[in-house]
Design a protein around this motif. Structure first.
Motif, PDB file in Angstrom:
ATOM      1  N   GLU A   1       0.835  -1.204   0.000  1.00 40.12           N
ATOM      2  CA  GLU A   1       0.000   0.000   0.000  1.00 40.12           C
ATOM      3  C   GLU A   1       0.873   1.259   0.000  1.00 40.12           C
ATOM      4  O   GLU A   1       0.613   2.210  -0.737  1.00 40.12           O
ATOM      5  N   THR A   2       1.928   1.243   0.804  1.00 45.03           N
ATOM      6  CA  THR A   2       2.858   2.383   0.838  1.00 45.03           C
ATOM      7  C   THR A   2       3.501   2.572  -0.527  1.00 45.03           C
ATOM      8  O   THR A   2       3.626   3.694  -1.024  1.00 45.03           O
ATOM      9  N   LEU A   3       3.923   1.475  -1.146  1.00 38.66           N
ATOM     10  CA  LEU A   3       4.541   1.534  -2.473  1.00 38.66           C
ATOM     11  C   LEU A   3       3.564   2.145  -3.483  1.00 38.66           C
ATOM     12  O   LEU A   3       3.941   3.023  -4.266  1.00 38.66           O
ATOM     13  N   GLN A   4       2.322   1.699  -3.457  1.00 38.87           N
ATOM     14  CA  GLN A   4       1.330   2.226  -4.396  1.00 38.87           C
ATOM     15  C   GLN A   4       1.115   3.723  -4.188  1.00 38.87           C
ATOM     16  O   GLN A   4       1.019   4.483  -5.144  1.00 38.87           O
ATOM     17  N   GLN A   5       1.095   4.129  -2.919  1.00 38.37           N
ATOM     18  CA  GLN A   5       0.922   5.552  -2.617  1.00 38.37           C
ATOM     19  C   GLN A   5       2.120   6.358  -3.122  1.00 38.37           C
ATOM     20  O   GLN A   5       1.955   7.422  -3.722  1.00 38.37           O
ATOM     21  N   LEU A   6       3.317   5.837  -2.885  1.00 41.96           N
ATOM     22  CA  LEU A   6       4.527   6.524  -3.371  1.00 41.96           C
ATOM     23  C   LEU A   6       4.537   6.616  -4.893  1.00 41.96           C
ATOM     24  O   LEU A   6       4.950   7.639  -5.463  1.00 41.96           O
ATOM     25  N   GLU A   7       4.079   5.581  -5.563  1.00 37.54           N
ATOM     26  CA  GLU A   7       4.021   5.597  -7.031  1.00 37.54           C
ATOM     27  C   GLU A   7       2.993   6.613  -7.537  1.00 37.54           C
ATOM     28  O   GLU A   7       3.224   7.298  -8.541  1.00 37.54           O
ATOM     29  N   LYS A   8       1.872   6.724  -6.818  1.00 41.65           N
ATOM     30  CA  LYS A   8       0.861   7.720  -7.199  1.00 41.65           C
ATOM     31  C   LYS A   8       1.411   9.133  -7.030  1.00 41.65           C
ATOM     32  O   LYS A   8       1.199  10.004  -7.890  1.00 41.65           O
ATOM     33  N   VAL A   9       2.124   9.350  -5.941  1.00 41.93           N
ATOM     34  CA  VAL A   9       2.711  10.672  -5.698  1.00 41.93           C
ATOM     35  C   VAL A   9       3.750  10.991  -6.778  1.00 41.93           C
ATOM     36  O   VAL A   9       3.792  12.114  -7.309  1.00 41.93           O
ATOM     37  N   ALA A  10       4.589  10.023  -7.117  1.00 45.80           N
ATOM     38  CA  ALA A  10       5.601  10.230  -8.163  1.00 45.80           C
ATOM     39  C   ALA A  10       4.932  10.546  -9.493  1.00 45.80           C
ATOM     40  O   ALA A  10       5.395  11.437 -10.243  1.00 45.80           O
ATOM     41  N   ALA A  11       3.856   9.849  -9.811  1.00 42.50           N
ATOM     42  CA  ALA A  11       3.129  10.107 -11.059  1.00 42.50           C
ATOM     43  C   ALA A  11       2.512  11.501 -11.042  1.00 42.50           C
ATOM     44  O   ALA A  11       2.526  12.216 -12.061  1.00 42.50           O
ATOM     45  N   ALA A  12       1.994  11.907  -9.870  1.00 44.35           N
ATOM     46  CA  ALA A  12       1.395  13.246  -9.759  1.00 44.35           C
ATOM     47  C   ALA A  12       2.458  14.326  -9.940  1.00 44.35           C
ATOM     48  O   ALA A  12       2.217  15.345 -10.610  1.00 44.35           O
ATOM     49  N   ARG A  13       3.646  14.121  -9.371  1.00 43.67           N
ATOM     50  CA  ARG A  13       4.745  15.084  -9.543  1.00 43.67           C
ATOM     51  C   ARG A  13       5.128  15.181 -11.023  1.00 43.67           C
ATOM     52  O   ARG A  13       5.364  16.284 -11.547  1.00 43.67           O
ATOM     53  N   ALA A  14       5.222  14.035 -11.665  1.00 46.83           N
ATOM     54  CA  ALA A  14       5.576  14.037 -13.091  1.00 46.83           C
ATOM     55  C   ALA A  14       4.507  14.764 -13.913  1.00 46.83           C
ATOM     56  O   ALA A  14       4.828  15.537 -14.838  1.00 46.83           O
ATOM     57  N   CYS A  15       3.265  14.547 -13.549  1.00 50.76           N
ATOM     58  CA  CYS A  15       2.157  15.195 -14.261  1.00 50.76           C
ATOM     59  C   CYS A  15       2.208  16.718 -14.040  1.00 50.76           C
ATOM     60  O   CYS A  15       1.999  17.503 -14.973  1.00 50.76           O
TER      61      CYS A  15
END
Length: 193
Positions: free
Chosen positions: A148-162
């Motif tokens: 769950e933490t990994l998925q959250q970190l990946e979502k945050v990274a994707a949001a930063r990239a966006c």
């Protein structure tokens, strides 16, 4: 008289040996000399010993099978419990105990690395730790929490990239959408400005 004495000595030696096979043999030899009622208790003892030997043999087989599948701590724990219940000598249980200790150490190491990777907030490190954790039997709850933490970190990274992409494009609608998406995944406010 002499044959009766020999039969009793043979029975006593067989009782001392605690071998069901030897006791059965002594009972057969003594059955010509001693009365059946004199041998009844010894026969019962031999039967009890035979059952115990069968249980010990079954425990040995289960330990052997568990050792072959030594990745499974649960199988080793069960086999050791069966061995203890069957009265298998401790020295015969020792290799399985050592294997179980090694499995527990690997599992604890994987668990520690998983926790450290989550604290470090490193997606790459968490992915690697998740693989090791699954391989070494870390409990499912800890794996689920790290996932769950990994998925959250990946979502945050994707949001930063966006956000970065939208900022480069200077499109107000895309920037607004990126900011809303970043806020939805919990990106800190100072990064949204």
């Amino acid at each position: 008289e002499r044959s009766m004495r020999k039969a009793r000595v043979d029975l006593q030696e067989a009782l001392t040996s605690q071998s069901a096979q030897q006791l059965h043999q002594a009972v057969r030899s003594a059955s010509d000399t001693l009365r059946p009622e004199d041998l009844q208790a010894v026969r019962r003892t031999a039967e009890v010993w035979e059952v115990k030997e069968q249980k010990r043999e079954a425990a040995r087989k289960e330990l052997d099978q568990a050792m072959r599948r030594s990745q499974s701590g649960h199988a080793l724990e069960r086999a050791l419990q069966v061995a203890a219940d069957a009265g298998l000598p401790v020295d015969e249980q020792e290799p399985a105990r050592r294997a179980l200790a090694m499995i527990a150490a690997r599992s604890e190491s994987a668990r520690s690395e998983l926790r450290a990777s989550v604290r470090a907030n490193s997606p790459r490190r968490i992915r690697e730790a998740l693989q090791q954790a699954a391989k070494h039997g870390v409990n499912k709850e800890e794996i689920a929490a790290a996932t769950e933490t990994l998925q959250q970190l990946e979502k945050v990274a994707a949001a930063r990239a966006c956000l970065a992409q939208a900022a480069r494009g200077r499109d107000i609608a895309a920037m607004h959408e990126a900011i809303n998406g970043a806020a939805a995944v919990g990106l800190p406010l100072h990064e949204l400005q």
